[in-house]
Design a protein around this motif. Structure first.
Motif, short mmCIF file in Angstrom:
data_model
loop_
_atom_site.label_atom_id
_atom_site.label_comp_id
_atom_site.label_asym_id
_atom_site.label_seq_id
_atom_site.Cartn_x
_atom_site.Cartn_y
_atom_site.Cartn_z
N PRO A 303 54.86 85.53 12.93
CA PRO A 303 55.43 84.80 11.81
C PRO A 303 56.59 85.56 11.18
O PRO A 303 56.65 86.77 11.24
CB PRO A 303 54.26 84.70 10.83
N ARG A 304 57.42 84.82 10.60
CA ARG A 304 58.55 85.43 9.91
C ARG A 304 58.27 85.35 8.43
O ARG A 304 57.94 84.29 7.89
CB ARG A 304 59.81 84.66 10.25
N ALA A 305 58.40 86.46 7.78
CA ALA A 305 58.12 86.48 6.34
C ALA A 305 59.44 86.52 5.57
O ALA A 305 60.39 87.16 5.99
CB ALA A 305 57.27 87.69 5.99
N TYR A 306 59.44 85.83 4.48
CA TYR A 306 60.63 85.77 3.65
C TYR A 306 60.37 86.52 2.35
O TYR A 306 59.38 86.28 1.67
CB TYR A 306 61.00 84.33 3.35
N TYR A 307 61.27 87.39 2.03
CA TYR A 307 61.12 88.15 0.80
C TYR A 307 62.39 88.05 -0.02
O TYR A 307 63.48 87.92 0.51
CB TYR A 307 60.89 89.63 1.11
N ARG A 308 62.21 88.17 -1.30
CA ARG A 308 63.39 88.28 -2.15
C ARG A 308 63.22 89.49 -3.04
O ARG A 308 62.12 89.90 -3.38
CB ARG A 308 63.66 87.01 -2.94
N CYS A 309 64.34 90.03 -3.37
CA CYS A 309 64.32 91.25 -4.18
C CYS A 309 63.89 90.92 -5.60
O CYS A 309 64.38 89.98 -6.21
CB CYS A 309 65.70 91.90 -4.20
N THR A 310 62.97 91.71 -6.10
CA THR A 310 62.48 91.46 -7.45
C THR A 310 62.81 92.61 -8.39
O THR A 310 62.22 92.72 -9.46
CB THR A 310 60.95 91.26 -7.43
N MET A 311 63.71 93.40 -7.97
CA MET A 311 64.03 94.53 -8.83
C MET A 311 64.86 94.09 -10.03
O MET A 311 64.96 94.81 -11.02
CB MET A 311 64.77 95.60 -8.04
N ALA A 312 65.45 92.98 -9.89
CA ALA A 312 66.21 92.46 -11.03
C ALA A 312 66.12 90.94 -10.99
O ALA A 312 66.06 90.34 -9.93
CB ALA A 312 67.67 92.90 -10.95
N LEU A 313 66.14 90.41 -12.15
CA LEU A 313 66.05 88.97 -12.22
C LEU A 313 67.30 88.38 -11.58
O LEU A 313 68.40 88.75 -11.88
CB LEU A 313 65.96 88.55 -13.68
N GLY A 314 67.07 87.49 -10.71
CA GLY A 314 68.21 86.82 -10.12
C GLY A 314 68.92 87.58 -9.02
O GLY A 314 69.97 87.17 -8.57
N CYS A 315 68.35 88.65 -8.62
CA CYS A 315 68.97 89.39 -7.52
C CYS A 315 68.96 88.49 -6.28
O CYS A 315 67.92 87.98 -5.89
CB CYS A 315 68.22 90.68 -7.23
N PRO A 316 70.10 88.29 -5.72
CA PRO A 316 70.23 87.35 -4.61
C PRO A 316 69.79 87.91 -3.26
O PRO A 316 69.78 87.18 -2.27
CB PRO A 316 71.71 87.05 -4.58
N VAL A 317 69.44 89.13 -3.24
CA VAL A 317 69.11 89.73 -1.95
C VAL A 317 67.79 89.20 -1.41
O VAL A 317 66.79 89.11 -2.11
CB VAL A 317 69.05 91.25 -2.06
N ARG A 318 67.84 88.85 -0.17
CA ARG A 318 66.62 88.40 0.51
C ARG A 318 66.50 89.12 1.82
O ARG A 318 67.49 89.62 2.34
CB ARG A 318 66.70 86.91 0.76
N LYS A 319 65.36 89.11 2.28
CA LYS A 319 65.19 89.69 3.60
C LYS A 319 64.13 88.95 4.38
O LYS A 319 63.23 88.34 3.81
CB LYS A 319 64.88 91.18 3.51
N GLN A 320 64.28 89.01 5.63
CA GLN A 320 63.30 88.39 6.51
C GLN A 320 62.70 89.48 7.36
O GLN A 320 63.40 90.35 7.84
CB GLN A 320 63.97 87.34 7.39
N VAL A 321 61.45 89.40 7.50
CA VAL A 321 60.76 90.41 8.30
C VAL A 321 59.99 89.73 9.42
O VAL A 321 59.22 88.81 9.18
CB VAL A 321 59.80 91.24 7.43
N GLN A 322 60.24 90.20 10.57
CA GLN A 322 59.54 89.61 11.70
C GLN A 322 59.41 90.63 12.82
O GLN A 322 60.28 91.46 13.02
CB GLN A 322 60.32 88.40 12.22
#
Length: 525
Positions: A303-322
């Motif tokens: 499966p591919r997991a989707y993450y978003r950065c939570t270090m700051a509100l609204g941080c647009p960074v996302r990452k996918q892990v697979q």
DNA sequence: CGTGTTTGACCAGCGC
DNA sequence: GCGCTGGTCAAACACG
């Protein structure tokens, strides 16, 4: 479908400097570098942290060696000041007063120390000069190469396209929909300037900052939508770089007046994929991530997991892990976007690396009116090498740089799939090379944790790549080269942490916040 | 109770 | 137009 992949064009990147001077340049980051993680820097960290900025700025402006030693001398001057009365010591060779004698002895010692430091200072100066000359040499070579490529590419824009079917649209225009076999070129061309990501962030933070807000309005869709279209194959790019690509590029019709908008949207889509061996669910990158989704991707049982950065509100960074389909020990983490907040030192390395890579991609593409040329530029700048540790994905709908850390030990895993151009960090190449490729981004990077995109509107930053001609990119790259030690350091650190992390993550809990631990424990599957 | 994860549903783009 | 796919949302759930 799968067009035969072009011969790998590789970026020789050598983390182990082959330059005469084994020492790396001082670490860049504003916050004091965690020495424990940065063995590379320790060696040559002669300058105090605040001097680094000077080093950088110096390097941007033709790096005048003389400026650097200046810092070193500062200390000496202090000593000199202290010994201002040394003469008295020389004056009378003998002093009846034992106390005075002791003082004189001390002075003698200090003077000796001073001399020692002076000599070291000279030595450092020499080293600096040598490094500078090396840099200049490399820069000249780089420029020459670029010009050569430029001429070539202009005449042969789509040369990368094996089947030539798409040849018709040789520019960004027209290539959009029909990109099945089109390679890198197109991808790059549509990219916007990295430095502009500010827009992304603004838009993203506003629209995505909170999940609830996610608009489904057309306006937002533009942004989101553009990212959405990934051909099935693309999954391979994210996850298992498998292969083939029938890439469908998201609608990048550059011909329309929306070109700019799309460019911006695309910018955000530049991705940096990191392949590393790790049994842990996630690699350590120092950021806090929140998982917001998981999907089975076609062509990969994992499966591919989707993450978003939570270090700051609204941080647009996302990452996918697979995990890689072919080798489940390989974890593929793909980053997208740029952080809009300062990063902790632990996150700096990876963030710097990824954002630099992404921005280099973007800036490279943007700097030229003809994206194809840029693509070729990027691809061809890479010298052919045998092992690929980084690739520029041509097949993905979005420009993707893949840093393959799995090949450090043994280069066996997937050669970049079709459409990927390997960028090897060949041990034979000088360290400057890599920065040349990714360095451009660095230029702005130093300003904010290496990831903060400049707020273009507020601060007129020096290199506004978006509008810059190709040559600007070159010069920017040149400037980046000057500052590249930072990049190298960051990259080295990132790799080190990654490589090391893959082994220690379990114990470390990813080195991230608890969030990561949690995430890791649950994310897979 | 707050925070993060899981997971089914939804949306949008593209190919057929 | 339909189906497929990637990406995201958000309610339900789990955990400390």
């Amino acid at each position: 479908m799968d067009s035969p992949s072009p011969p790998p064009l590789q970026f020789p990147v050598n983390l182990n400097s082959t330059l005469p001077h084994p020492r790396n340049s001082p670490p860049p980051p504003p916050p004091p570098p965690p020495a424990a993680h940065r063995p590379f820097f320790d060696e040559m960290n002669f300058f105090p942290s605040d001097d680094k900025s000077r080093v950088l700025s110096a390097s941007h402006s033709n790096l005048t060696p003389t400026k650097l030693p200046f810092n070193v001398n500062t200390g000496l001057n202090l000593l000199t000041t202290n010994s201002c009365s040394d003469q008295s010591m020389v004056d009378d060779g003998v002093s009846p007063n034992p106390e005075e004698k002791r003082v004189k002895n001390e002075r003698a010692v200090l003077q000796a120390e001073l001399e020692r430091i002076n000599s070291e200072n000279l030595r450092l100066k020499d080293m600096l000069n040598q490094v500078t000359s090396n840099y200049q040499t490399l820069q000249m070579q780089f420029n020459t190469l670029i010009q050569t490529q430029k001429t070539e590419d202009v005449g042969d824009p789509i040369e990368e396209n094996p089947d030539g079917s798409g040849g018709g649209g040789n520019n960004n225009n027209n290539n959009n929909t029909n990109i099945s076999n089109k390679l890198v070129p197109r991808q790059f061309m549509d990219l916007g300037l990295a430095t502009n990501t500010e827009n992304d962030e603004a838009s993203m933070s506003s629209s995505e900052g909170r999940s609830g807000e996610r608009s489904r309005s057309p306006g937002n869709t533009g942004e989101v939508a553009s990212s959405k279209r990934q051909s099935p194959d693309q999954s391979s790019n994210w996850g298992s770089n498998n292969n083939n690509n029938n890439n469908k590029v998201p609608k990048f019709s550059s011909s329309s007046g929306k070109e700019v908008d799309q460019t911006e949207a695309t910018m955000r889509k530049a991705r940096v994929s990191v392949r590393a061996r790790s049994e842990a669910p996630m690699i350590t990158d120092g950021c806090q991530w929140r998982k917001y989704g998981q999907k089975m991707a076609k062509g990969n049982p994992c499966p591919r997991a989707y993450y978003r950065c939570t270090m700051a509100l609204g941080c647009p960074v996302r990452k996918q892990v697979q995990r890689c389909a072919e080798d489940k020990t390989i974890l593929i983490t793909t980053y997208e976007g740029n952080h809009n907040h300062p990063l902790p030192p632990a996150a700096m390395a990876m963030a710097s690396t990824t954002s630099s890579a992404a921005r280099m991609l973007l800036s490279g593409s943007m700097s030229s009116a003809d994206g194809l040329m840029n693509s070729n530029f990027l691809a061809r700048t890479l010298l052919p090498c045998s092992s690929s540790m980084a690739t520029i994905s041509a097949s993905a709908p979005f420009p993707t740089v893949t840093l393959d850390l799995t090949q450090t030990p043994n280069p066996l895993f997937q050669r970049p799939a079709t459409g990927h151009f390997p960028i090897p960090f060949a041990a034979a190449a000088p360290p400057q090379t890599f920065p040349q490729i990714f360095g451009h981004a660095l230029y702005n990077q130093s300003k904010f944790s290496g990831l903060q995109m400049s707020k273009d509107m507020e601060a007129p930053q020096p290199p506004p790549p978006p509008q810059n001609p190709f040559t600007d990119t070159l010069s920017a790259a040149g400037a980046a080269i000057a500052s590249d030690p930072n990049f190298i350091a960051a990259l080295a650190t990132a790799m080190t942490s990654l490589i090391g992390g893959s082994h220690h993550q379990k114990e470390n809990g990813n080195g991230n916040s608890n969030v990561d631990n949690k995430t890791s424990s649950n994310s897979q599957q």
